[in-house]
Design a protein around this motif. Structure first.
Motif, PDB file in Angstrom:
ATOM      1  N   ILE A  74       0.865  -1.180   0.000  1.00  0.00           N
ATOM      2  CA  ILE A  74       0.000   0.000   0.000  1.00  0.00           C
ATOM      3  C   ILE A  74       0.898   1.225   0.000  1.00  0.00           C
ATOM      4  N   GLU A  75       0.737   2.072  -1.012  1.00  0.00           N
ATOM      5  CA  GLU A  75       1.499   3.316  -1.105  1.00  0.00           C
ATOM      6  C   GLU A  75       0.546   4.469  -0.826  1.00  0.00           C
ATOM      7  N   GLN A  76       0.904   5.311   0.160  1.00  0.00           N
ATOM      8  CA  GLN A  76       0.028   6.401   0.571  1.00  0.00           C
ATOM      9  C   GLN A  76       0.582   7.739   0.095  1.00  0.00           C
ATOM     10  N   PHE A  77      -0.309   8.552  -0.483  1.00  0.00           N
ATOM     11  CA  PHE A  77       0.041   9.885  -0.971  1.00  0.00           C
ATOM     12  C   PHE A  77      -0.791  10.882  -0.168  1.00  0.00           C
ATOM     13  N   ASP A  78      -0.161  11.505   0.835  1.00  0.00           N
ATOM     14  CA  ASP A  78      -0.883  12.329   1.809  1.00  0.00           C
ATOM     15  C   ASP A  78      -1.538  13.559   1.201  1.00  0.00           C
TER      16      ASP A  78
END
Length: 197
Positions: A74-78
């Motif tokens: 899971i890659e999170q882009f704030d």
């Protein structure tokens, strides 16, 4: 100072220069190896954070488990409040029953503000039927709205159950009511013998 006296000094100076060159080479090769491995781990999209083999759970107000989401990465882009998921698998529990819906896909995009999971690539939903058999729904893309507890798509879908196969374009499903509504171009093939006692 004679040449014989200068040779030991030159030898020491040469040893110091070689040692410094070796240290500089080792330092430089060490610096180059860490960013490459960190970049490989972070990935080409450079997310703000990432989780490998993550599991996220959602609970109702009374503490009952509503959904469980597994993903290889899971890659999170704030700044966009978006997460990209690889091989997501969601287990959605129905209110008042032990029979969950299981959603799987090649990729997913979770929008935090809307609590929506957009699945794409070999999307499949499996759901146990009352008689113990299983129904399977397949599509190229599907959206899970966790806040409203519905799934929907405008893409072609195939519903495969022990009683037959149904093809349609678009659907809407209410998770807690265990109801699917096919939108258009509905065609089916059914085996009436399998439904008789």
């Amino acid at each position: 100072m004679s040449l014989r006296q200068q040779i030991p000094r030159l030898r020491h100076l040469l040893i110091v220069v070689i040692a410094m060159a070796l240290v500089a080479l080792l330092w430089q090769s060490d610096e180059q190896s860490h960013p490459d491995s960190a970049a490989d781990l972070r990935g080409p999209d450079e997310p703000d954070s990432f989780v490998v083999n993550g599991v996220f759970r959602s609970y109702s107000e009374d503490g009952a488990l509503k959904s469980e989401l597994h993903s290889e990465r899971i890659e999170q882009f704030d700044n966009r409040k978006v997460a990209h998921l690889i091989s997501p698998r969601a287990v959605i529990r129905n209110t008042g029953t032990e029979q969950p819906w299981v959603l799987e896909a090649a990729e997913g995009r979770y929008e935090r503000n809307q609590e929506q999971l957009h699945l794409s690539g070999n999307v499949a939903i499996t759901r146990p039927l009352d008689d113990g058999a299983q129904a399977r729904l397949s599509s190229d893309r599907l959206t899970l709205d966790n806040r409203r507890r519905i799934v929907h798509t405008d893409a072609p879908v195939v519903l495969d159950s022990p009683r037959g196969v149904t093809h349609a374009v678009g659907l809407k499903g209410w998770i807690d009511d265990r109801v699917l509504e096919l939108q258009s171009q509905v065609e089916g093939r059914y085996d009436l013998r399998s439904s008789s006692p």
